[in-house]
Design a protein around this motif. Structure first.
Motif, PDB file in Angstrom:
ATOM      1  N   ALA A 125       0.826  -1.211   0.000  1.00  0.00           N
ATOM      2  CA  ALA A 125       0.000   0.000   0.000  1.00  0.00           C
ATOM      3  C   ALA A 125       0.861   1.264   0.000  1.00  0.00           C
ATOM      4  CB  ALA A 125      -0.945  -0.003   1.199  1.00  0.00           C
ATOM      5  N   TYR A 126       1.928   1.271   0.794  1.00  0.00           N
ATOM      6  CA  TYR A 126       2.816   2.439   0.798  1.00  0.00           C
ATOM      7  C   TYR A 126       3.476   2.615  -0.568  1.00  0.00           C
ATOM      8  CZ  TYR A 126       2.523   3.351   5.845  1.00  0.00           C
ATOM      9  OH  TYR A 126       2.083   3.695   7.113  1.00  0.00           O
ATOM     10  N   ALA A 127       3.872   1.517  -1.204  1.00  0.00           N
ATOM     11  CA  ALA A 127       4.479   1.601  -2.535  1.00  0.00           C
ATOM     12  C   ALA A 127       3.465   2.111  -3.561  1.00  0.00           C
ATOM     13  CB  ALA A 127       5.034   0.235  -2.949  1.00  0.00           C
ATOM     14  N   LEU A 128       2.235   1.584  -3.518  1.00  0.00           N
ATOM     15  CA  LEU A 128       1.189   2.067  -4.432  1.00  0.00           C
ATOM     16  C   LEU A 128       0.921   3.554  -4.241  1.00  0.00           C
ATOM     17  CD1 LEU A 128      -1.465  -0.802  -4.430  1.00  0.00           C
ATOM     18  CD2 LEU A 128      -0.274   0.121  -6.424  1.00  0.00           C
ATOM     19  N   GLU A 130       3.108   5.626  -3.516  1.00  0.00           N
ATOM     20  CA  GLU A 130       4.356   6.272  -3.919  1.00  0.00           C
ATOM     21  C   GLU A 130       5.013   7.060  -2.787  1.00  0.00           C
ATOM     22  OE1 GLU A 130       3.593   8.392  -7.578  1.00  0.00           O
ATOM     23  OE2 GLU A 130       3.334   6.506  -8.677  1.00  0.00           O
ATOM     24  N   VAL A 131       4.906   6.513  -1.565  1.00  0.00           N
ATOM     25  CA  VAL A 131       5.635   7.094  -0.437  1.00  0.00           C
ATOM     26  C   VAL A 131       7.114   6.771  -0.689  1.00  0.00           C
ATOM     27  CG1 VAL A 131       6.033   6.968   2.050  1.00  0.00           C
ATOM     28  CG2 VAL A 131       3.690   6.919   1.152  1.00  0.00           C
ATOM     29  N   PRO A 132       7.973   7.790  -0.839  1.00  0.00           N
ATOM     30  CA  PRO A 132       9.358   7.556  -1.253  1.00  0.00           C
ATOM     31  C   PRO A 132      10.177   6.645  -0.338  1.00  0.00           C
ATOM     32  CG  PRO A 132       8.808   9.873  -1.472  1.00  0.00           C
ATOM     33  CD  PRO A 132       7.670   9.212  -0.742  1.00  0.00           C
ATOM     34  N   VAL A 133       9.971   6.742   0.982  1.00  0.00           N
ATOM     35  CA  VAL A 133      10.745   5.918   1.921  1.00  0.00           C
ATOM     36  C   VAL A 133       9.802   5.331   2.963  1.00  0.00           C
ATOM     37  CG1 VAL A 133      12.665   5.833   3.565  1.00  0.00           C
ATOM     38  CG2 VAL A 133      12.770   7.409   1.617  1.00  0.00           C
ATOM     39  N   TYR A 134       9.874   4.020   3.108  1.00  0.00           N
ATOM     40  CA  TYR A 134       9.072   3.295   4.104  1.00  0.00           C
ATOM     41  C   TYR A 134      10.047   2.518   4.978  1.00  0.00           C
ATOM     42  CZ  TYR A 134       5.840  -0.277   5.921  1.00  0.00           C
ATOM     43  OH  TYR A 134       5.119  -1.117   6.738  1.00  0.00           O
ATOM     44  N   LEU A 135       9.989   2.757   6.281  1.00  0.00           N
ATOM     45  CA  LEU A 135      10.902   2.117   7.236  1.00  0.00           C
ATOM     46  C   LEU A 135      10.116   1.209   8.164  1.00  0.00           C
ATOM     47  CD1 LEU A 135      13.725   1.894   8.594  1.00  0.00           C
ATOM     48  CD2 LEU A 135      13.049   3.855  10.008  1.00  0.00           C
ATOM     49  N   VAL A 136      10.582  -0.024   8.293  1.00  0.00           N
ATOM     50  CA  VAL A 136      10.008  -0.982   9.237  1.00  0.00           C
ATOM     51  C   VAL A 136      11.095  -1.309  10.260  1.00  0.00           C
ATOM     52  CG1 VAL A 136       9.003  -3.271   9.551  1.00  0.00           C
ATOM     53  CG2 VAL A 136       8.498  -1.969   7.472  1.00  0.00           C
ATOM     54  N   VAL A 137      10.814  -1.043  11.534  1.00  0.00           N
ATOM     55  CA  VAL A 137      11.768  -1.317  12.608  1.00  0.00           C
ATOM     56  C   VAL A 137      11.236  -2.504  13.404  1.00  0.00           C
ATOM     57  CG1 VAL A 137      12.972  -0.380  14.614  1.00  0.00           C
ATOM     58  CG2 VAL A 137      12.348   1.140  12.710  1.00  0.00           C
ATOM     59  N   ALA A 146      14.604  -0.643   5.384  1.00  0.00           N
ATOM     60  CA  ALA A 146      14.233   0.588   4.683  1.00  0.00           C
ATOM     61  C   ALA A 146      13.940   0.254   3.230  1.00  0.00           C
ATOM     62  CB  ALA A 146      15.360   1.606   4.773  1.00  0.00           C
ATOM     63  N   TYR A 147      12.817   0.765   2.756  1.00  0.00           N
ATOM     64  CA  TYR A 147      12.388   0.538   1.382  1.00  0.00           C
ATOM     65  C   TYR A 147      12.292   1.893   0.686  1.00  0.00           C
ATOM     66  CZ  TYR A 147      10.927  -3.805   3.608  1.00  0.00           C
ATOM     67  OH  TYR A 147      10.907  -4.967   4.326  1.00  0.00           O
ATOM     68  N   SER A 148      12.814   1.966  -0.540  1.00  0.00           N
ATOM     69  CA  SER A 148      12.722   3.222  -1.291  1.00  0.00           C
ATOM     70  C   SER A 148      12.538   2.928  -2.775  1.00  0.00           C
ATOM     71  CB  SER A 148      13.967   4.091  -1.055  1.00  0.00           C
ATOM     72  OG  SER A 148      15.129   3.418  -1.460  1.00  0.00           O
ATOM     73  N   LYS A 149      12.284   3.975  -3.519  1.00  0.00           N
ATOM     74  CA  LYS A 149      12.009   3.903  -4.961  1.00  0.00           C
ATOM     75  C   LYS A 149      10.813   3.007  -5.264  1.00  0.00           C
ATOM     76  CE  LYS A 149      16.647   5.087  -6.223  1.00  0.00           C
ATOM     77  NZ  LYS A 149      16.806   6.322  -6.811  1.00  0.00           N
ATOM     78  N   PRO A 150       9.612   3.471  -4.893  1.00  0.00           N
ATOM     79  CA  PRO A 150       8.408   2.664  -5.140  1.00  0.00           C
ATOM     80  C   PRO A 150       8.123   2.497  -6.631  1.00  0.00           C
ATOM     81  CG  PRO A 150       7.819   4.855  -4.357  1.00  0.00           C
ATOM     82  CD  PRO A 150       9.308   4.753  -4.280  1.00  0.00           C
ATOM     83  N   LYS A 151       7.746   1.282  -7.002  1.00  0.00           N
ATOM     84  CA  LYS A 151       7.331   0.961  -8.370  1.00  0.00           C
ATOM     85  C   LYS A 151       6.137   0.044  -8.266  1.00  0.00           C
ATOM     86  CE  LYS A 151      11.826   1.436 -10.500  1.00  0.00           C
ATOM     87  NZ  LYS A 151      11.821   2.635 -11.233  1.00  0.00           N
ATOM     88  N   LYS A 152       4.976   0.552  -8.680  1.00  0.00           N
ATOM     89  CA  LYS A 152       3.708  -0.167  -8.577  1.00  0.00           C
ATOM     90  C   LYS A 152       3.457  -0.538  -7.123  1.00  0.00           C
ATOM     91  CE  LYS A 152       3.672  -1.547 -13.321  1.00  0.00           C
ATOM     92  NZ  LYS A 152       3.643  -2.561 -14.309  1.00  0.00           N
ATOM     93  N   ASP A 153       3.377  -1.835  -6.785  1.00  0.00           N
ATOM     94  CA  ASP A 153       3.051  -2.228  -5.415  1.00  0.00           C
ATOM     95  C   ASP A 153       4.246  -2.803  -4.656  1.00  0.00           C
ATOM     96  OD1 ASP A 153       3.281  -4.623  -6.747  1.00  0.00           O
ATOM     97  OD2 ASP A 153       1.451  -5.492  -5.902  1.00  0.00           O
TER      98      ASP A 153
END
Length: 186
Positions: A125-128, A130-137, A146-153
């Motif tokens: 959902a965060y990728a869809l 297009e949130v540029p940076v998603y961090l899961v701790v 850390a996830y970055s550069k969203p493409k589709k889902d």
């Protein structure tokens, strides 16, 4: 919405949630049309506070939000990120919500006693959105993802560090290297 029927919109869900007592120390989110309560223990609060303090070295308080409702793409998704960084130009909608397009960074600290779908439905959902940076701790495993550069889902770039290492987000909209040395493990 009918009084007895299943809520059809996120606003319907929140109308019902606001009438229910959510226990102290829990947050309520709607993930793919299902209400999920997750506990927020001392470790989650400590990590969120640490992230907040580090982001405050660069960003004004008004751009940082914690636990604010964020409606995301997909089938009835509304999350309350532990921390999010808004774009400088971000403004609330007429309904008082923040727009996904104005979120530059969202962080989720995994709870101890429940399964949090941060790596599955939430990541998609965060990728869809297009949130540029998603961090899961993850304080149980002592890791940050850390996830970055969203493409589709999904996200094209994934970085995992163990607690104690620096999390280099200088090449992202966050523009900082986050310290994880003081993150507590559970």
């Amino acid at each position: 919405m009918t009084e007895i029927g299943t809520p059809v919109t996120l606003d319907d869900w929140f109308t019902r949630l606001e009438a229910m007592p959510v226990p102290e120390g829990y947050k309520a989110e709607i993930i793919e049309g299902t209400v999920q309560l997750t506990s927020r223990g001392d470790s989650q609060w400590a990590i969120t506070a640490d992230l907040y303090e580090q982001l405050r070295t660069r960003y004004p308080r008004a751009r940082l939000k914690s636990g604010a409702r964020l409606d995301l793409p997909g089938p009835l998704n509304s999350y309350a990120p532990d921390l999010m960084l808004l774009a400088e130009s971000a403004e609330r909608t007429a309904a008082g919500l923040w727009r996904c397009a104005e979120v530059e960074f969202a962080a989720e600290v995994l709870p101890l006693d429940t399964v949090d779908p941060a790596h599955g439905p939430k990541e998609a959902a965060y990728a869809l959105a297009e949130v540029p940076v998603y961090l899961v701790v993850d304080p149980r495993q002592g890791r940050c993802h850390a996830y970055s550069k969203p493409k589709k889902d999904e996200y094209a770039v994934r970085l995992t560090v163990t607690f104690g290492a620096d999390l280099n987000l200088t090449g992202t909209p966050v523009g900082l290297s986050l310290k994880t040395h003081d993150f507590p493990r559970d």
